[in-house]
Design a protein around this motif. Structure first.
Motif, PDB file in Angstrom:
ATOM      1  N   TRP A 170       0.854  -1.190   0.000  1.00 45.95           N
ATOM      2  CA  TRP A 170       0.000   0.000   0.000  1.00 45.95           C
ATOM      3  C   TRP A 170       0.886   1.235   0.000  1.00 45.95           C
ATOM      4  O   TRP A 170       1.830   1.330   0.775  1.00 45.95           O
ATOM      5  CB  TRP A 170      -0.901   0.002   1.244  1.00 45.95           C
ATOM      6  N   GLN A 228      -8.813   2.902   3.647  1.00 47.28           N
ATOM      7  CA  GLN A 228      -9.996   2.881   2.782  1.00 47.28           C
ATOM      8  C   GLN A 228     -10.366   1.454   2.385  1.00 47.28           C
ATOM      9  O   GLN A 228     -11.545   1.103   2.336  1.00 47.28           O
ATOM     10  CB  GLN A 228      -9.753   3.726   1.532  1.00 47.28           C
ATOM     11  N   SER A 229      -9.352   0.631   2.145  1.00 51.93           N
ATOM     12  CA  SER A 229      -9.627  -0.767   1.765  1.00 51.93           C
ATOM     13  C   SER A 229     -10.279  -1.522   2.916  1.00 51.93           C
ATOM     14  O   SER A 229     -11.161  -2.365   2.702  1.00 51.93           O
ATOM     15  CB  SER A 229      -8.338  -1.465   1.336  1.00 51.93           C
ATOM     16  N   ARG A 248     -14.717  -3.159   3.855  1.00 51.70           N
ATOM     17  CA  ARG A 248     -15.095  -4.528   4.216  1.00 51.70           C
ATOM     18  C   ARG A 248     -16.593  -4.612   4.490  1.00 51.70           C
ATOM     19  O   ARG A 248     -17.234  -3.638   4.862  1.00 51.70           O
ATOM     20  CB  ARG A 248     -14.347  -4.988   5.471  1.00 51.70           C
TER      21      ARG A 248
END
Length: 205
Positions: free
Chosen positions: A32, A40-41, A45
């Motif tokens: 990353w 943000q990832s 979820r």
């Protein structure tokens, strides 16, 4: 179970070098370019889903979001992943404070490759130990479910709603809610999504 190592660093050359080193030792990585995209990832979820097994290598000084801010956000999310900070000489005091606040460990640049790998593998061992205990607990909890609770569980895992489950099993929706609440308590989860993720991750479906 294979655990992913998330490498979060805004120095692309250093980030890629870490990924190459760990990949060469048989550890799958995910890189990353900054703390903002990493967070943000995680925020994307599914609500209530279980956390997959992972370890985080986190640069303490990054822009626009510092490693310390990322760490605080991970704790606020309830993320269980061990965090190892990568620090420069002037950041050791901050890193020590972070360890006292729950981080797994830290490494001061420059460091030997074997020292990094040893620390990462120690963190991975802790994750795998927790995973093994969780799998055992889930297996024992499954064995304690009643026949009706198992039937409701199967229906939930098939994606059915309470009314459909009631129709399929010939019981009332209120009875479905009763069994659903009981099996959630026994399994130690708060949602069908979380339960499905956990059972799938441990091969117990």
């Amino acid at each position: 179970m294979t655990s992913t190592i998330h490498i979060v660093d805004d120095d692309s050359d250093f980030r890629d070098a870490l990924a190459w080193l760990l990949d060469s030792r048989g550890h799958p990585t995910c890189t990353w370019a900054g703390g903002d995209v990493f967070l943000q990832s995680l925020q994307a979820r599914s609500p209530g889903s279980a956390w997959p097994a992972a370890v985080v290598l986190l640069d303490i000084r990054m822009e626009p979001v510092s490693g310390l801010s990322v760490f605080e956000s991970l704790k606020a999310m309830g993320c269980p992943w061990p965090v190892l900070f990568i620090t420069g000489h002037g950041d050791v005091t901050m890193a020590v404070a972070a360890v006292k606040n729950g981080a797994w460990d830290f490494l001061e640049k420059p460091f030997q490759n074997n020292v990094l790998v040893d620390k990462v593998e120690a963190a991975l061992a802790s994750v795998q130990s927790v995973e093994a205990l969780q799998a055992q607990r889930l297996s024992e909890a499954l064995a304690q479910l009643s026949q009706r609770e198992r039937e409701v569980l199967d229906e939930l895992l098939a994606g059915h709603y309470n009314k459909n489950i009631a129709d399929h099993l010939g019981i009332t929706p209120r009875t479905v809610e009763f069994h659903r609440a009981n099996l959630f308590v026994k399994m130690g989860v708060s949602s069908a999504v979380e339960l499905a993720h956990l059972l799938g991750r441990h091969g117990l479906r």
